[in-house]
Design a protein around this motif. Sequence first.
Motif, short mmCIF file in Angstrom:
data_model
loop_
_atom_site.label_atom_id
_atom_site.label_comp_id
_atom_site.label_asym_id
_atom_site.label_seq_id
_atom_site.Cartn_x
_atom_site.Cartn_y
_atom_site.Cartn_z
N ARG A 1 0.82 -1.21 0.00
CA ARG A 1 0.00 0.00 0.00
C ARG A 1 0.85 1.26 0.00
O ARG A 1 0.36 2.34 -0.29
CB ARG A 1 -0.93 0.00 1.21
CG ARG A 1 -0.19 0.10 2.53
CD ARG A 1 -1.11 -0.10 3.71
NE ARG A 1 -0.39 0.15 4.95
CZ ARG A 1 -0.83 -0.19 6.13
NH1 ARG A 1 -1.99 -0.79 6.24
NH2 ARG A 1 -0.14 0.08 7.22
N LEU A 2 2.15 1.15 0.32
CA LEU A 2 3.00 2.32 0.33
C LEU A 2 3.22 2.87 -1.07
O LEU A 2 3.77 3.96 -1.24
CB LEU A 2 4.35 2.01 1.00
CG LEU A 2 4.24 1.64 2.48
CD1 LEU A 2 5.63 1.35 3.04
CD2 LEU A 2 3.58 2.74 3.29
N GLY A 3 2.80 2.13 -2.09
CA GLY A 3 2.83 2.65 -3.45
C GLY A 3 1.86 3.79 -3.64
O GLY A 3 1.91 4.50 -4.63
N VAL A 4 0.93 3.96 -2.69
CA VAL A 4 -0.01 5.07 -2.71
C VAL A 4 0.54 6.14 -1.77
O VAL A 4 0.59 5.95 -0.56
CB VAL A 4 -1.41 4.63 -2.27
CG1 VAL A 4 -2.38 5.80 -2.32
CG2 VAL A 4 -1.90 3.48 -3.14
N TYR A 5 0.95 7.28 -2.31
CA TYR A 5 1.66 8.29 -1.53
C TYR A 5 0.78 8.90 -0.45
O TYR A 5 -0.40 9.15 -0.65
CB TYR A 5 2.18 9.41 -2.44
CG TYR A 5 2.84 10.53 -1.66
CD1 TYR A 5 4.11 10.35 -1.13
CD2 TYR A 5 2.16 11.71 -1.40
CE1 TYR A 5 4.72 11.35 -0.39
CE2 TYR A 5 2.75 12.71 -0.66
CZ TYR A 5 4.02 12.52 -0.15
OH TYR A 5 4.60 13.51 0.60
N ASP A 6 1.36 9.17 0.67
CA ASP A 6 0.68 9.90 1.73
C ASP A 6 1.75 10.50 2.64
O ASP A 6 2.88 10.01 2.71
CB ASP A 6 -0.23 8.97 2.54
CG ASP A 6 -1.02 9.73 3.61
OD1 ASP A 6 -1.47 10.84 3.30
OD2 ASP A 6 -1.18 9.21 4.72
N ASP A 7 1.39 11.56 3.33
CA ASP A 7 2.28 12.16 4.31
C ASP A 7 2.20 11.35 5.59
O ASP A 7 1.20 11.41 6.31
CB ASP A 7 1.86 13.61 4.56
CG ASP A 7 2.79 14.32 5.55
OD1 ASP A 7 3.71 13.66 6.07
OD2 ASP A 7 2.58 15.51 5.80
N THR A 8 3.25 10.59 5.86
CA THR A 8 3.22 9.69 7.02
C THR A 8 3.16 10.44 8.34
O THR A 8 2.78 9.87 9.36
CB THR A 8 4.46 8.77 7.02
OG1 THR A 8 5.64 9.58 7.08
CG2 THR A 8 4.49 7.92 5.76
N LEU A 9 3.52 11.71 8.34
CA LEU A 9 3.51 12.47 9.59
C LEU A 9 2.10 12.76 10.08
O LEU A 9 1.91 13.05 11.26
CB LEU A 9 4.29 13.78 9.40
CG LEU A 9 5.81 13.65 9.32
CD1 LEU A 9 6.44 15.03 9.14
CD2 LEU A 9 6.37 12.97 10.56
N VAL A 10 1.10 12.70 9.20
CA VAL A 10 -0.27 12.97 9.64
C VAL A 10 -0.66 11.99 10.74
O VAL A 10 -1.13 12.38 11.81
CB VAL A 10 -1.25 12.88 8.46
CG1 VAL A 10 -2.69 13.02 8.96
CG2 VAL A 10 -0.94 13.97 7.43
N ASN A 11 -0.47 10.70 10.48
CA ASN A 11 -0.83 9.71 11.49
C ASN A 11 0.15 9.71 12.66
O ASN A 11 -0.25 9.42 13.80
CB ASN A 11 -0.89 8.31 10.87
CG ASN A 11 -2.26 8.02 10.28
OD1 ASN A 11 -3.17 8.84 10.34
ND2 ASN A 11 -2.41 6.84 9.71
N PHE A 12 1.41 10.00 12.41
CA PHE A 12 2.36 10.04 13.53
C PHE A 12 1.97 11.15 14.50
O PHE A 12 1.95 10.93 15.73
CB PHE A 12 3.79 10.26 13.04
CG PHE A 12 4.77 10.37 14.18
CD1 PHE A 12 5.21 9.23 14.84
CD2 PHE A 12 5.22 11.61 14.61
CE1 PHE A 12 6.09 9.33 15.92
CE2 PHE A 12 6.10 11.71 15.67
CZ PHE A 12 6.54 10.57 16.33
N ASN A 13 1.65 12.32 13.98
CA ASN A 13 1.24 13.42 14.85
C ASN A 13 -0.05 13.07 15.58
O ASN A 13 -0.23 13.44 16.75
CB ASN A 13 1.07 14.70 14.03
CG ASN A 13 2.40 15.24 13.52
OD1 ASN A 13 3.45 14.96 14.09
ND2 ASN A 13 2.35 15.99 12.44
N GLY A 14 -0.95 12.36 14.92
CA GLY A 14 -2.17 11.92 15.57
C GLY A 14 -1.88 10.93 16.69
O GLY A 14 -2.52 10.96 17.75
N LEU A 15 -0.91 10.05 16.45
CA LEU A 15 -0.51 9.08 17.47
C LEU A 15 0.01 9.79 18.72
O LEU A 15 -0.33 9.42 19.85
CB LEU A 15 0.57 8.16 16.90
CG LEU A 15 1.18 7.11 17.83
CD1 LEU A 15 0.16 6.04 18.18
CD2 LEU A 15 2.41 6.47 17.17
N VAL A 16 0.80 10.83 18.51
CA VAL A 16 1.34 11.58 19.65
C VAL A 16 0.22 12.31 20.39
O VAL A 16 0.19 12.33 21.63
CB VAL A 16 2.41 12.58 19.17
CG1 VAL A 16 2.89 13.45 20.32
CG2 VAL A 16 3.60 11.84 18.56
#
Length: 279
Positions: free
Chosen positions: A231-246
């Motif tokens: 699924r990483l073939g579909v681009y996304d800003d991974t920081l969105v979920n990381f910031n949500g996790l924090v």
Amino acid sequence: MRLIHTLLFLLRANRLEEDLKLADACLRSLEKSAYNTVVVYNQGFYSNDQLRDYLSEYNLETIVLGEGVNAGTSAGRQSCFRYIWEHRPDTEFISEIHLDMIFSGNWEDKLIDYLAANDESMISCGIVDQKGNMPFAGKSTAMPAGGQITDDFLHSLQEDRIIRGFTNPCIHVSEVLKETGGYDTHFLRGKQCFEDDSMLLGYYYYYGTRAAWHPKINLNAVVYHAVAGQRLGVYDDTLVNFNGLVKQYGAMGLKHLSGLHESQWHRWFFLKKYTDIIG
């Protein structure tokens, strides 16, 4: 119903032939299972009507959700979970599976037996990828000639061993998954990444820090997973979920994740992020 599968259905226009071949192999292998109900979240390419027509070719009971738009892993999975909790409340177990997986007949049995006999919220199974790597088992194998993934091949890779780690496919105890909330889309608003860490922390706190719970993989079942992270073939800003996790779990959540994961990279990453936050 004892077990219902959840599946995110996304076909990539630039790799349509490849994705359809993987999807067919996945669904054909699921036909051999005693548990043939699949809640499918439509993430794109087909309309819902087209997807229902496509799925009707398989000997499976399928329920299609979504609108044919890639809503992200957290939103898609959580919609599947909610459907099961609301419409099939007697379901004991819920799986998370991917389109690029091939399953042996009744692959779920050993995992369900383990959950029934142990106080665990979830269990993963062993995986082998298209290159023959078995990352969690720490070994590799020669792939079958012609690339044919058979039950005999997958059974030959099984061993009676429980190891530390997490991967998909996994099977959850539905009641505990509901209690811990699954994937909280108030925080996990990105397409993908770090949603699994949020779920693992939910389980960790469910059992209490004193219990020192950690995710486990049962090598009595092995599934073919062509490309972990496809699924990483579909681009996304991974920081969105990381910031949500924090936001969801704070700095201490990152510290606990550094101990939950077995891989040295994950341990380093979460401990570094924890240290960066506390200064």
